[in-house]
Design an enzyme around this catalytic site. Sequence first.
Site, PDB file in Angstrom:
ATOM      1  N   HIS A 171      44.672 -42.949  27.630  1.00  0.00           N
ATOM      2  CA  HIS A 171      43.244 -43.167  27.889  1.00  0.00           C
ATOM      3  C   HIS A 171      42.676 -44.362  27.141  1.00  0.00           C
ATOM      4  CE1 HIS A 171      42.712 -40.437  24.242  1.00  0.00           C
ATOM      5  NE2 HIS A 171      41.813 -41.352  23.965  1.00  0.00           N
ATOM      6  N   GLU A 237      37.806 -42.012  28.333  1.00  0.00           N
ATOM      7  CA  GLU A 237      37.144 -41.108  27.398  1.00  0.00           C
ATOM      8  C   GLU A 237      35.772 -41.681  27.047  1.00  0.00           C
ATOM      9  OE1 GLU A 237      37.562 -39.314  22.828  1.00  0.00           O
ATOM     10  OE2 GLU A 237      39.015 -40.787  23.554  1.00  0.00           O
ATOM     11  N   HIS A 264      36.720 -55.482  29.568  1.00  0.00           N
ATOM     12  CA  HIS A 264      36.318 -54.652  30.709  1.00  0.00           C
ATOM     13  C   HIS A 264      37.339 -53.553  30.965  1.00  0.00           C
ATOM     14  CE1 HIS A 264      38.787 -57.935  32.638  1.00  0.00           C
ATOM     15  NE2 HIS A 264      39.359 -56.891  33.211  1.00  0.00           N
ATOM     16  N   GLU A 310      35.611 -54.147  36.324  1.00  0.00           N
ATOM     17  CA  GLU A 310      36.178 -54.995  37.355  1.00  0.00           C
ATOM     18  C   GLU A 310      36.616 -54.125  38.530  1.00  0.00           C
ATOM     19  OE1 GLU A 310      39.509 -58.573  37.780  1.00  0.00           O
ATOM     20  OE2 GLU A 310      39.729 -57.093  36.176  1.00  0.00           O
TER      21      GLU A 310
END
Length: 323
Positions: A171, A237, A264, A310
């Site tokens: 994550h 998260e 990003h 993005e």
Amino acid sequence: MSTDLKTYKFNHSMIRVKDPKESVKFYEHLGMKMIRKIEQPEAKFDLYFMGYDSPKALSHGNHFSDREGLIELTHNYGTENDPDYKVTTGNAEPYKGFGHTCISVDNIQAACQRIEDAGYKFQKKLTDGRMRSIAFVLDPDGYWVEVIGQNPVEKTDGITTTDVGTYRMNHTMIRVKDHEKSLKFYQDVFGMTLFRTSENADAKFNLYFLGYPGEKGISINSANGVNPTAEREGLLELTWNYGTEKDANFKYHNGNDQPQGFGHICVSVDDLDAACKRFEDLGVNWKKRLTDGRMKNVAFVLDPDNYWIEVIQNEKLRNRANW
């Protein structure tokens, strides 16, 4: 023209790095390989996409856009020779925002020992503090990489071997000001599912783990007694510290305003034009529409905290509607 949110993938997370040789070496030590490199000498930057690709990896052999859990390293030429250049990691005031990436490993004690033996430093070792089941290693720029176990920590104690082929890029963590706004945005706009919530009322923060169930679906229970999302890749998260939503002046640093660091997150979609039309219809805030600028094959949406997302075409799914 339509888009199926169930096909979306949380493709990558981008961080800026000072010296790509050192950064690539570090992420390779964590078991990743370079899935793709894009060189842009005229614009004076290169991009390195790192990810797990062993035969045991979840996205083994896939096109880079048809994967989850990649880390994109962005290198602006010359930073490696600039003694004053350093990134902001997102974990120090007043520039908190992005928190960490996280890998899940088979045998956490052995995995951490192997990382330490290679000379890498830890923000938190397994044995530090109250939480004895997680560690945080520092990459060459000081970004935090959390290490969690795919097996309960007491079961892997004493095991001295670790197989990097089984690791996952589990994550990416970002801090959010208003959990309700952010949860609504990632679920309603980006089609993610809330997999797991960890409420920490005593410490006044909650964690929300979101992602795309894909073909695997959602695991409610873990077969091996750890959290049921430890074996996945490509989760997001959200960390919410109680009360930030009530402070009109409070805001997190998005990593793109100076000083820069994190850049990003990126979602790949089945039909880029249709996805962007849907975002437009939903009234999202754009950083860059598809039609803006020279790059007509990427768009950037802003989330409620002004983090950039993005949006790219999943090449495997291109023109699927016409098959």
